[in-house]
Motif scaffolding. Structure first.
Motif, PDB file in Angstrom:
ATOM      1  N   GLY B  31       0.385  -1.058  -0.087  1.00 32.03           N
ATOM      2  CA  GLY B  31      -0.076   0.197  -0.237  1.00 32.03           C
ATOM      3  C   GLY B  31       1.186   1.367   0.199  1.00 32.03           C
ATOM      4  O   GLY B  31       2.327   1.379   0.427  1.00 32.03           O
ATOM      5  N   SER B  32       0.334   2.296  -0.816  1.00 34.57           N
ATOM      6  CA  SER B  32       0.654   2.932  -0.572  1.00 34.57           C
ATOM      7  C   SER B  32       0.371   4.928  -1.382  1.00 34.57           C
ATOM      8  O   SER B  32      -0.703   4.709  -1.250  1.00 34.57           O
ATOM      9  CB  SER B  32       2.174   3.250  -1.952  1.00 34.57           C
ATOM     10  OG  SER B  32       1.945   2.906  -2.945  1.00 34.57           O
ATOM     11  N   ALA B  33       0.506   5.929  -0.610  1.00 33.47           N
ATOM     12  CA  ALA B  33      -0.001   6.679  -0.984  1.00 33.47           C
ATOM     13  C   ALA B  33       1.093   8.421  -1.080  1.00 33.47           C
ATOM     14  O   ALA B  33       2.138   8.212  -0.333  1.00 33.47           O
ATOM     15  CB  ALA B  33      -0.676   7.083   0.128  1.00 33.47           C
ATOM     16  N   MET B  34       0.650   9.327  -1.196  1.00 34.88           N
ATOM     17  CA  MET B  34       1.686  10.671  -1.568  1.00 34.88           C
ATOM     18  C   MET B  34       0.140  11.676  -1.346  1.00 34.88           C
ATOM     19  O   MET B  34      -0.330  11.618  -0.644  1.00 34.88           O
ATOM     20  CB  MET B  34       2.036  10.607  -2.874  1.00 34.88           C
ATOM     21  CG  MET B  34       2.369  12.479  -2.970  1.00 34.88           C
ATOM     22  SD  MET B  34       1.458  14.087  -3.189  1.00 34.88           S
ATOM     23  CE  MET B  34       0.377  13.626  -4.432  1.00 34.88           C
ATOM     24  N   VAL B  46       3.352   1.071   2.280  1.00 31.71           N
ATOM     25  CA  VAL B  46       3.869   0.016   3.542  1.00 31.71           C
ATOM     26  C   VAL B  46       4.456  -1.571   3.316  1.00 31.71           C
ATOM     27  O   VAL B  46       3.912  -2.129   1.603  1.00 31.71           O
ATOM     28  CB  VAL B  46       2.281  -0.093   4.054  1.00 31.71           C
ATOM     29  CG1 VAL B  46       1.471  -1.313   4.711  1.00 31.71           C
ATOM     30  CG2 VAL B  46       1.372   1.205   4.807  1.00 31.71           C
ATOM     31  N   ARG B  47       4.543  -2.181   3.575  1.00 29.95           N
ATOM     32  CA  ARG B  47       5.405  -3.145   3.245  1.00 29.95           C
ATOM     33  C   ARG B  47       4.569  -4.811   4.861  1.00 29.95           C
ATOM     34  O   ARG B  47       4.776  -4.024   5.619  1.00 29.95           O
ATOM     35  CB  ARG B  47       6.392  -3.510   2.929  1.00 29.95           C
ATOM     36  CG  ARG B  47       7.312  -2.715   2.724  1.00 29.95           C
ATOM     37  CD  ARG B  47       7.735  -3.341   0.804  1.00 29.95           C
ATOM     38  NE  ARG B  47       7.711  -2.351   0.003  1.00 29.95           N
ATOM     39  CZ  ARG B  47       8.511  -2.881  -1.223  1.00 29.95           C
ATOM     40  NH1 ARG B  47       7.788  -3.596  -1.396  1.00 29.95           N
ATOM     41  NH2 ARG B  47       8.643  -1.494  -2.254  1.00 29.95           N
ATOM     42  N   GLY B  48       4.289  -5.807   4.296  1.00 28.14           N
ATOM     43  CA  GLY B  48       3.642  -6.519   4.637  1.00 28.14           C
ATOM     44  C   GLY B  48       2.156  -6.533   5.571  1.00 28.14           C
ATOM     45  O   GLY B  48       1.821  -6.226   4.641  1.00 28.14           O
ATOM     46  N   PRO B  49       1.512  -7.594   6.678  1.00 31.49           N
ATOM     47  CA  PRO B  49       2.684  -8.090   7.867  1.00 31.49           C
ATOM     48  C   PRO B  49       3.653  -9.095   6.710  1.00 31.49           C
ATOM     49  O   PRO B  49       3.292 -10.239   6.047  1.00 31.49           O
ATOM     50  CB  PRO B  49       1.281  -8.744   8.476  1.00 31.49           C
ATOM     51  CG  PRO B  49       0.677  -8.233   7.297  1.00 31.49           C
ATOM     52  CD  PRO B  49       0.511  -8.372   6.384  1.00 31.49           C
ATOM     53  N   ARG B  50       4.461  -8.826   7.418  1.00 37.17           N
ATOM     54  CA  ARG B  50       5.841  -9.154   7.176  1.00 37.17           C
ATOM     55  C   ARG B  50       6.373 -10.590   8.610  1.00 37.17           C
ATOM     56  O   ARG B  50       6.400  -9.651   9.487  1.00 37.17           O
ATOM     57  CB  ARG B  50       6.737  -8.626   6.139  1.00 37.17           C
ATOM     58  CG  ARG B  50       7.350  -7.934   6.633  1.00 37.17           C
ATOM     59  CD  ARG B  50       8.319  -7.126   5.311  1.00 37.17           C
ATOM     60  NE  ARG B  50       8.733  -6.343   5.945  1.00 37.17           N
ATOM     61  CZ  ARG B  50       9.674  -5.641   4.516  1.00 37.17           C
ATOM     62  NH1 ARG B  50       9.556  -6.104   3.001  1.00 37.17           N
ATOM     63  NH2 ARG B  50       9.562  -4.273   5.148  1.00 37.17           N
TER      64      ARG B  50
END
Lengths: 231, 237
Positions: B31-34, B46-50
């Motif tokens: 997920g990502s945002a500006m 966002v990376r994960g859940p990992r």
């Protein structure tokens, strides 16, 4: 007085109140905040009886017992394999669960599954979330040694499969390919030539991109029709 | 009588800089945002859940949120030396603490949700822009949240309480006061409150009222960004 504040199949945003009153029950993607039920994930709201649920539009695959998934062998051990199924932790495929046939004690396990190979397997057990067991025994479960693998978002899998498999059988019929969709969003496609495999891949990307729209089956059938004529 | 207070860019005291938000700017992330406020631009991924590495940081009762914040070296006038610093690791921790009250990671023990917040252009209020972007990125990644967290920096410049301070105002006057506030505006819960400078009790109260009003506006922008990602395609059909 209980009331639904958002229509079914509408987009909801975390924190949005979706229902008020105690007659509705929160389930996945929703939570109770005092009198109200709020959404906790971005997704489409569904109502089944009194239970409210949010179908997420994005998110990582979370393993569930009984799911058929496609995993990549990440390690070969003494008495089993490690399978990467796209979750934070790898699943273990034990010797006894690997094959219908007998595997001798001193066998070289790489002859059955080697690192990097893909396998269709079923989740048999999970603990709170760290340990996952899979089996490769059962109808349709096996090593996938030909064809191509594509990765999708796991939340799109229900749309790729369609209602009672309508979408996937349409795809199979139109492309003449063998297709297997893992619940973790990994799709295996195997056809006679790569053009047909590519058509399937493109169609799946289309489904992924427009998965939240109504009347998707018509869009896809038209897309397949158009591309068949061109090809 | 004192001269009427006037802001450098002609804004009203309770007016924020023009905002813009967009989802999915980092394609490879979950997920990502500006988020953009005036000249300040923040990007969050966002990376994960990992799996948590190192393993001794894993928690058996809940997942972790780990935030990395940094200014990119070209984001400020004087080049910022790349790499973590005392300031950036503290702000990472602050962002983490501002977002955690809205989240529940107890379903995913032993894992972590890794959040990366980078400022590509800085004009004050970077941690607030970072929080706004981060909340959107988490929503985009499908992480359960009670509410989108919104943040704004209020403050006092030349004796006047104003909202959304920019760099010019931050350096203006004798004792500018800077108060970054993050909150869940629907439930009215404050998740971040820092204060740098001096302010009286009454002024602080009025500043917080301004912040609450502004956070509501910011949340609307955030909601709009989420809707824009999914609804626009349907409408344009």
């Amino acid at each position: 007085m209980s009331k639904l504040l958002v229509e079914e199949r509408n987009l909801v945003i975390p924190g949005q109140e979706v229902a008020t009153g105690i007659d509705y029950l929160p389930s996945v993607g929703t939570a109770r905040e005092g009198e109200n039920i709020i959404a906790t994930r971005v997704g489409l709201l569904t109502l089944k009886g009194r239970v409210l649920k949010v179908i997420p539009l994005r998110g990582k695959y979370i393993p569930k017992v009984g799911d058929t998934v496609i995993g990549r062998i990440s390690d070969v051990g003494m008495s089993g394999w490690r399978v990467n199924i796209g979750w934070a932790f790898v699943a273990s495929l034990r010797l006894a669960e690997a094959s219908e046939r007998f595997i001798p004690r001193d066998a070289d396990l790489t002859n059955y599954f080697d690192v990097g190979e893909y396998v269709a397997c079923k989740i048999t057990r999970t603990t709170v979330s760290r340990y996952i067991d899979v089996t490769a025994k059962g109808p349709g479960l096996r090593k996938l040694d030909t064809g191509r693998i594509i990765k999708c978002d796991s939340s799109k899998v229900p749309r790729i499969i369609g209602k009672k498999g309508s979408m996937i059988s349409m795809l199979k019929e139109a492309s003449d390919c063998r297709i297997m969709v893992g619940q973790n969003g990994i799709v295996w496609i195997s056809g006679q030539d790569s053009d047909k495999e590519l058509l399937v891949e493109k169609t799946i990307r289309l489904i992924e991109e427009r998965s939240h729209e109504h009347g998707l089956t018509d869009v896809v059938s038209k897309y397949l029709e158009d591309n068949k004529q061109n090809g | 009588m004192a001269k009427a207070f006037k802001r450098n860019d002609g804004r009203k005291v309770d007016e924020m800089r023009p905002m813009e938000a967009k989802l999915g700017v980092v394609k490879s992330a979950e997920g990502s945002a500006m988020f953009k406020a005036g000249k300040t631009i923040a990007i969050a991924a966002v990376r994960g859940p990992r799996e948590v590495v190192p393993a001794h940081k894993q928690r058996a009762d809940r997942g972790l949120l780990r935030c990395t914040y940094d200014l990119l070296s070209f984001s400020v006038n004087d080049r910022k030396r790349p790499g973590p610093s005392r300031r950036s690791s503290e702000i990472g921790m602050v962002i983490e603490n501002a977002l955690l009250p809205a989240m529940d990671l107890s379903d995913w023990p032993y894992t972590s949700v890794d959040l990366y917040v980078y400022i590509t252009q800085a004009d004050a209020g970077t941690r607030c822009a970072g929080i706004n972007a981060a909340a959107l990125a988490l929503a985009d990644a499908g992480i359960p949240m009670k509410e989108l967290v919104s943040a704004v920096a209020v403050g006092k410049v030349d004796g006047q309480v104003i909202v959304d301070i920019d760099k010019h105002e931050e350096d203006q006057g004798e004792f500018p006061t800077d108060i970054p506030v993050a909150m869940m505006p629907n439930s009215g819960k404050v998740t971040l409150l820092q204060l740098d400078g001096k302010i009286t009790k009454d002024e602080l109260n009025s500043a917080l009222k301004l912040a609450e009003k502004s956070c509501k506006e910011i949340q609307e922008v955030q909601k709009q960004a989420i809707r824009a990602k999914y609804v626009s395609k349907e409408e344009s059909k």
